[in-house]
Design a protein around this motif. Structure first.
Motif, PDB file in Angstrom:
ATOM      1  N   PRO A  30     -24.621 127.560 -61.315  1.00 12.57           N
ATOM      2  CA  PRO A  30     -25.427 128.496 -61.833  1.00 12.57           C
ATOM      3  C   PRO A  30     -24.924 128.887 -63.274  1.00 12.57           C
ATOM      4  O   PRO A  30     -23.677 128.732 -63.439  1.00 12.57           O
ATOM      5  CB  PRO A  30     -25.393 129.889 -60.985  1.00 12.57           C
ATOM      6  CG  PRO A  30     -24.030 129.500 -60.019  1.00 12.57           C
ATOM      7  CD  PRO A  30     -24.146 128.246 -59.988  1.00 12.57           C
ATOM      8  N   PRO A  31     -25.780 129.141 -64.283  1.00 13.33           N
ATOM      9  CA  PRO A  31     -25.211 129.685 -65.576  1.00 13.33           C
ATOM     10  C   PRO A  31     -24.081 130.847 -65.517  1.00 13.33           C
ATOM     11  O   PRO A  31     -24.117 131.540 -64.579  1.00 13.33           O
ATOM     12  CB  PRO A  31     -26.502 130.246 -66.395  1.00 13.33           C
ATOM     13  CG  PRO A  31     -27.469 130.313 -65.265  1.00 13.33           C
ATOM     14  CD  PRO A  31     -26.931 129.893 -63.901  1.00 13.33           C
ATOM     15  N   HIS A  32     -23.375 131.071 -66.474  1.00 11.96           N
ATOM     16  CA  HIS A  32     -22.159 131.736 -66.435  1.00 11.96           C
ATOM     17  C   HIS A  32     -22.540 133.130 -66.419  1.00 11.96           C
ATOM     18  O   HIS A  32     -23.447 133.504 -66.935  1.00 11.96           O
ATOM     19  CB  HIS A  32     -21.274 131.670 -67.830  1.00 11.96           C
ATOM     20  CG  HIS A  32     -20.112 132.521 -67.951  1.00 11.96           C
ATOM     21  ND1 HIS A  32     -18.972 132.534 -67.275  1.00 11.96           N
ATOM     22  CD2 HIS A  32     -20.377 133.644 -68.806  1.00 11.96           C
ATOM     23  CE1 HIS A  32     -18.338 133.630 -67.570  1.00 11.96           C
ATOM     24  NE2 HIS A  32     -19.047 134.186 -68.547  1.00 11.96           N
ATOM     25  N   LYS A  33     -22.034 133.950 -65.434  1.00 12.22           N
ATOM     26  CA  LYS A  33     -22.242 135.392 -65.423  1.00 12.22           C
ATOM     27  C   LYS A  33     -21.103 136.178 -65.758  1.00 12.22           C
ATOM     28  O   LYS A  33     -19.698 135.791 -65.868  1.00 12.22           O
ATOM     29  CB  LYS A  33     -22.149 135.610 -63.881  1.00 12.22           C
ATOM     30  CG  LYS A  33     -23.548 135.511 -62.981  1.00 12.22           C
ATOM     31  CD  LYS A  33     -23.564 136.053 -61.635  1.00 12.22           C
ATOM     32  CE  LYS A  33     -24.893 135.738 -60.937  1.00 12.22           C
ATOM     33  NZ  LYS A  33     -24.963 136.245 -59.831  1.00 12.22           N
ATOM     34  N   GLY A  80     -19.383 139.797 -49.637  1.00 10.04           N
ATOM     35  CA  GLY A  80     -20.162 139.358 -48.444  1.00 10.04           C
ATOM     36  C   GLY A  80     -21.562 138.534 -48.806  1.00 10.04           C
ATOM     37  O   GLY A  80     -22.275 138.161 -48.085  1.00 10.04           O
ATOM     38  N   THR A  81     -21.700 138.625 -50.136  1.00  2.00           N
ATOM     39  CA  THR A  81     -22.878 138.025 -50.558  1.00  2.00           C
ATOM     40  C   THR A  81     -22.758 136.694 -50.573  1.00  2.00           C
ATOM     41  O   THR A  81     -21.873 136.007 -50.886  1.00  2.00           O
ATOM     42  CB  THR A  81     -23.316 138.491 -52.243  1.00  2.00           C
ATOM     43  OG1 THR A  81     -23.177 140.012 -52.090  1.00  2.00           O
ATOM     44  CG2 THR A  81     -24.657 138.090 -52.312  1.00  2.00           C
ATOM     45  N   PRO A  82     -23.771 135.937 -49.875  1.00  2.65           N
ATOM     46  CA  PRO A  82     -23.704 134.424 -49.700  1.00  2.65           C
ATOM     47  C   PRO A  82     -23.583 133.963 -51.201  1.00  2.65           C
ATOM     48  O   PRO A  82     -24.365 134.287 -52.010  1.00  2.65           O
ATOM     49  CB  PRO A  82     -24.651 134.056 -48.988  1.00  2.65           C
ATOM     50  CG  PRO A  82     -25.638 135.064 -49.041  1.00  2.65           C
ATOM     51  CD  PRO A  82     -25.032 136.167 -49.338  1.00  2.65           C
ATOM     52  N   PRO A  83     -22.729 132.541 -51.162  1.00  3.07           N
ATOM     53  CA  PRO A  83     -22.773 132.097 -52.703  1.00  3.07           C
ATOM     54  C   PRO A  83     -24.045 131.512 -52.835  1.00  3.07           C
ATOM     55  O   PRO A  83     -24.770 131.103 -51.966  1.00  3.07           O
ATOM     56  CB  PRO A  83     -21.784 131.142 -52.445  1.00  3.07           C
ATOM     57  CG  PRO A  83     -21.746 130.732 -50.911  1.00  3.07           C
ATOM     58  CD  PRO A  83     -21.907 132.108 -50.214  1.00  3.07           C
ATOM     59  N   PRO A  84     -24.520 131.192 -54.163  1.00  2.00           N
ATOM     60  CA  PRO A  84     -25.767 130.568 -54.523  1.00  2.00           C
ATOM     61  C   PRO A  84     -25.820 129.176 -53.961  1.00  2.00           C
ATOM     62  O   PRO A  84     -24.956 128.565 -53.930  1.00  2.00           O
ATOM     63  CB  PRO A  84     -25.963 130.546 -56.219  1.00  2.00           C
ATOM     64  CG  PRO A  84     -24.379 130.899 -56.469  1.00  2.00           C
ATOM     65  CD  PRO A  84     -23.670 131.490 -55.403  1.00  2.00           C
ATOM     66  N   PRO A  85     -27.041 128.681 -53.423  1.00  2.00           N
ATOM     67  CA  PRO A  85     -26.994 127.557 -52.896  1.00  2.00           C
ATOM     68  C   PRO A  85     -26.781 126.367 -53.841  1.00  2.00           C
ATOM     69  O   PRO A  85     -26.957 126.344 -55.005  1.00  2.00           O
ATOM     70  CB  PRO A  85     -28.730 127.327 -52.536  1.00  2.00           C
ATOM     71  CG  PRO A  85     -29.335 128.288 -53.585  1.00  2.00           C
ATOM     72  CD  PRO A  85     -28.367 129.325 -53.611  1.00  2.00           C
TER      73      PRO A  85
END
Ligand SMILES: [Zn+2]
Length: 1006
Positions: free
Chosen positions: A497-500, A511-516
């Motif tokens: 994913p692009p830099h956040k 606890g948010t799942p990592p992006p696919p």
């Protein structure tokens, strides 16, 4: 001097150096190619060849100043066997008062073909109105006789996969081949000079024995389409004849050029909806031409816009940008040597959008070029007065046009022919170099996945997108792009994913799942591989665009965004993982292979509404033949889930339904009994399509869409509405598509009534006018009676559909109570793709859509809505600023000596909602709109962070979350208002259903 121009000046210096050191460039080319390169540098005629004295005399007579001609065109060589243009024209090319119809132009080319083996004429197709389009090939007999073999060699260079990318084989082919240079004229009908210039230039190429001309015809094929917009040409000649027959009078403007659009016929190279675009591309590719050079007339005296200005299109091969410079700077250097004033390149045309006809070459490994010459819109000789920005001297225009000039069509022809002949000479001399580039660009297009990516675009197999995906694939097929289909599911890695930024990271909950990291496309998904020769055409359409608000170019020439995956609402994925290219897949040479699955035996059928482009087509086709209703809620049947707005069809012969479904790219599910969901009968309302006489182009795109989708309508004008008192008895829906930046006052008043009437009628003098619609005078507009009739129409239950300027008209005329224009502030949008959100998926206009819809916005128009008919500001929580007092900024102030009184909360509407009024504000308020008559917002623009999909967006807060599509209620009827243009250039397939949903749900929009 801005840094931009420092950079430019430097670039020009380098290029001038290139032009001088022609041979130095060629050291890049294998030695075998060099031998052929000649630098004659002279354009002298053959002193042994006799001159056609009388023709030459006429050239001199009609050229208004000696500097406006060159040694290339100030004479005509004589021929005893080959007729000059005078044979058909009765005078020389460019003579005053002479403007030939397309058929006369063709007659001359056919005379040429009959009198010399150096000229051949081919029919390349027909226009919407059935007029012929031709291409003319001119070269030595030897070259034309073997054109097919040459074409077969060029075909291999054009598709290096056939050579297994073997450069040695390519060099062998190049050494045997000669290039093809394709010139197109008269796409813009009021720009009238090109056909006669091309007639005479073809004569010269066939007859002249000047060494440079002999070199051209023995080293390349010049291919010419003298009239691209044939329908418009014939109408323009009609207008000119009317003008000559009515001296001293104003003459009618060319309100219709082509059958559908005017100058936008040169913006069709992406969606390829017009016959002329398809015919030119097919010809260009059949001949495997290296250049497509389009001739226009709007800039004095000759602007070679090939070099243009930034930003350049991001999807072209860098080789092309240098070819532009080489060709243009050599060309302009020649014009300077001839001493012709006002010839220049660079200018203000940016080279970003690939929508122009010439860009078909840029996107297909060729070279796109364009001249703007000077024209008088006919064959009159006129004194022309230029503006300072046209005649001022600047770094790229060291020898500018004259501030005033007596200008003739002959002058125009001198410029066009001189510039073309000199550029053909340069191209012929460097033919092997350009063929080598042609091969290199084609090879690099095939190598795109490795060199730059992406690997492919994938259209995920998904029934909800299939109908619009198919429309997108049809465009790609017209672009000659290869399409494959996965025979098994394919899993690809997703790019990281692009830099956040850190703040964003902080906000994401633990606890948010990592992006696919991967995505799987099911079997049946469609793949546009980037390892094919025309990968750039597909990439430029399917990728997204970003035009920085900081870009030094502040005046984009055309749209800044066009991402077709978004605008077609087609779920397109850009895949960078090259493993997709080895996934099992098969080519789809014919799109009929991906037809919808067969439907069962009935007796009932359901067509799920997924915002297909063609549901209205089916409703009209089945009108009277079947029982069609539209469900008002979601439901499940036969194991399928159906969206609100789905069609339920009964009493229909299965075999006939199947044919219609196939024609309209639709699929139906067979069900045993009528679903019990609440439904209303589908409407096939009587549609009138109202146009003004001021502009018929923007509405032309709508008219084209309705025609292509077989949605019937009566074509009427604002003048018809001014006369017809009882519109409602004849029509249910009036479509008032955008006029194109017109004001309400212009729509109502039309043109000023001074001077003479301006007829648009079929007469013996003007046989090509008055066919689509006619009037004895173009000037009157809708008028106050027309406004009243339109209001009555809506009040009596009609539906008026408006967009952009016609929506503003409806607002201004009081037909859209509670709808206003959002303040623009510093907003800047130039033809961008903006995201929007559906407010209520059960509102019929939004039937079938997902949560978001991509919209084309010309300039960022957005609405606000109110519960009042007046645009009165009501204080909201957002506006409230606490006064000076006790406590911190967020605390409540408490007066001393009494208990605090809790104030009622201030309203906090979203930007797309009306501000609710309290009792105080509602009491005895004549402006208050009763609840049932308040406008309904169908779509609002997305929040700032999701708003821009493609193109330029600056100060987007003015449009973020504002209403984009609104239904206003007026009397018993409705006015549908689009801030966007939902039907535009064949590019906005994804938003068509908003219009057609409204039509087939006529009477149910409240
Ligand atoms: Zn033009």
């Amino acid at each position: 001097m801005t840094p931009k121009y420092v950079h430019r000046a430097f670039a020009v210096g380098i290029l001038a150096l290139y032009a001088v050191m022609g041979t130095a460039l060629l050291t890049l080319v294998p030695i075998s190619l060099r031998a052929q390169t000649v630098s004659t540098g002279t354009f002298q005629r053959d002193p042994q060849q006799p001159i056609d004295e009388s023709y030459t005399q006429q050239i001199k007579k009609y050229t208004t100043a000696p500097a406006l001609n060159s040694p290339l065109t100030d004479y005509l060589p004589a021929s005893s066997s080959i007729p000059t243009p005078a044979k058909v024209l009765g005078d020389v090319a460019g003579a005053p008062d002479v403007l030939p119809y397309a058929e006369e132009v063709y007659q001359y080319f056919r005379l040429l073909a009959a009198s010399t083996p150096r000229v051949k004429v081919f029919t390349i197709g027909h226009t919407e109105e059935g007029r012929e389009m031709i291409a003319v090939a001119v070269a030595d007999e030897e070259l034309l006789t073997h054109a097919q073999e040459n074409g077969a060699r060029l075909a291999q260079l054009a598709d290096p996969r056939t050579l297994h990318l073997d450069d040695a084989k390519a060099q062998d082919l190049i050494s045997q081949s000669y290039p093809v240079y394709y010139i197109t004229g008269a796409i813009h009908s009021p720009e009238t000079g090109a056909p006669t210039a091309l007639m005479e230039m073809t004569y010269r190429l066939a007859v002249d024995d000047a060494p440079y001309v002999k070199f051209i015809r023995s080293h390349m094929i010049t291919l010419i389409t003298p009239v691209v917009e044939v329908d418009g040409r014939d109408r323009m000649v009609d207008i000119y004849r009317w003008h000559k027959a009515h001296p001293g009078q104003n003459w009618p403007r060319l309100v219709y050029w082509g059958h559908y659009v005017a100058h936008d016929n040169n913006r069709d190279a992406m969606a390829m909806t017009l016959d002329l675009t398809q015919n030119v591309l097919n010809t260009y590719l059949e001949w495997h031409a290296q250049v497509l050079h389009d001739l226009h007339e709007s800039v004095p005296f000759l602007y070679d816009n090939t070099v243009g200005d930034g930003p350049y299109n991001s999807w072209i091969d860098p080789i092309l940008t240098d070819e532009w410079s080489m060709l243009a700077y050599d060309n302009m250097a020649s014009m300077q040597r001839f001493g012709m004033p006002g010839a220049f390149t660079h200018g203000d045309f940016d080279t970003w959008s690939p929508g122009y006809l010439m860009f078909l070459a840029g996107m297909h490994n060729g070279i796109s070029r364009l001249y703007e010459t000077f024209g008088n819109g006919g064959a009159d000789t006129e004194k022309r007065t230029l503006s300072p920005d046209e005649y001022s001297r600047t770094w790229y225009r060291p020898n500018p046009p004259y501030p005033t000039v007596l200008w003739s069509q002959r002058d125009n022809n001198n410029y066009e022919e001189t510039a073309l002949l000199s550029t053909l000479s340069y191209f012929a001399q460097n033919g092997k170099f350009f063929l080598n580039n042609f091969y290199l660009k084609s090879r690099r297009s095939v190598e795109k996945p490795v060199q730059a990516g992406p690997a492919a675009y994938v259209l995920a197999q998904d029934d909800r997108y299939w109908n619009r995906q198919l429309q997108l694939l049809k465009v790609l097929a017209l672009q000659h792009v290869e399409i494959h289909r996965l025979t098994q599911a394919a899993k690809v890695a997703l790019p990281p994913p692009p830099h956040k930024d850190e703040k964003e990271e902080e906000k994401s909950k633990p606890g948010t799942p990592p992006p696919p990291t991967s995505q799987t496309f099911p079997a049946g998904s469609l793949v546009i591989r980037m390892d094919q020769p025309f990968s750039r055409a597909a990439d430029a359409l399917l990728d997204r665009q970003f035009w920085s608000p900081e870009d030094p170019q502040k005046s984009p020439y055309d749209d800044t965004g066009w991402s077709f995956g978004d605008l077609f609402n087609a779920k397109v994925s850009r895949v960078t993982d090259r493993s997709i290219l080895s996934a099992p897949m098969s080519p789809i040479p014919d799109l009929s292979q991906i037809a919808a699955p067969e439907t069962g035996p009935g007796p009932f059928y359901v067509v799920n509404n997924s915002a297909q482009v063609s549901l209205a087509s089916l409703v009209y086709a089945l009108q009277g033949a079947a029982d069609v209703s539209i469900c008002e809620d979601t439901f499940e049947s036969a194991g399928h889930k159906f969206a609100a707005g789905s069609l339920i069809i009964g009493h229909m012969e299965a075999s006939i339904l199947k044919l219609w479904l196939r024609q309209f790219d639709l699929a139906a599910v067979s069900v045993a009994s009528r679903p019990s969901v609440k439904a209303h009968a589908a409407a096939a309302p009587r549609i009138a399509f109202m146009h003004t006489w001021q502009g018929t182009q923007t509405e032309g795109w709508w008219r084209q869409a309705f025609d292509k989708l077989h949605v019937p309508f009566a074509y009427i004008s604002t003048q018809t509405v001014a006369k017809e008192a009882d519109l409602r008895s004849q029509y249910d829906v009036i479509v008032f598509a955008p006029v194109g930046r017109s004001s309400a006052h212009q729509i109502v008043d039309g043109l000023p009534m001074w001077g003479n009437a301006l007829p648009w009628q079929t007469t013996s003098l003007t046989p090509n006018l008055g066919k689509l619609d006619s009037t004895d005078d173009l000037r009157p507009g809708l008028g106050e009676p027309g406004v009243a009739h339109l209001k009555e129409f809506v009040q009596q239950g009609g539906l008026l559909i408006t967009s952009e300027d016609t929506a503003l008209f409806a607002i201004e005329e009081g037909m859209a109570p509670g709808v206003f224009v959002a303040p623009r502030k510093n907003l800047k949008v130039v033809g961008s793709v903006l995201n929007s959100a559906v407010v209520d998926s059960k509102q019929p206009v939004a039937y079938g859509y997902d949560a978001t819809v991509a919209l084309y916005s010309a300039d960022g128009l957005a609405f606000t809505v109110s519960n009042l008919t007046v645009n009165r500001h009501i204080l909201t929580a957002k506006d409230y600023k606490r006064p000076t007092g006790r406590g911190g900024p967020e605390d409540e102030d408490i007066p001393e000596g009494r208990p605090a009184e809790k104030a009622p909360p201030l309203p906090a509407p979203k930007p797309w909602q009306p501000t609710p009024l309290n009792e105080e504000e509602e009491r005895n308020n004549p402006y208050l709109i009763p609840a049932a008559y308040r406008p309904q917002v169908i779509l609002h623009y997305a929040a700032m962070k999701d708003l821009l999909l493609s193109g330029l967006l600056e100060s987007g807060d003015a449009v973020a979350e504002r209403p984009a599509v609104v239904v206003a209620h007026f009397g018993k009827g409705d006015v549908l208002l689009f801030a966007n243009n939902p039907v535009y250039r064949g590019e906005t397939i994804g938003s068509y259903a908003l219009v057609f949903n409204a039509i087939i749900n006529f009477g149910h929009l409240k």
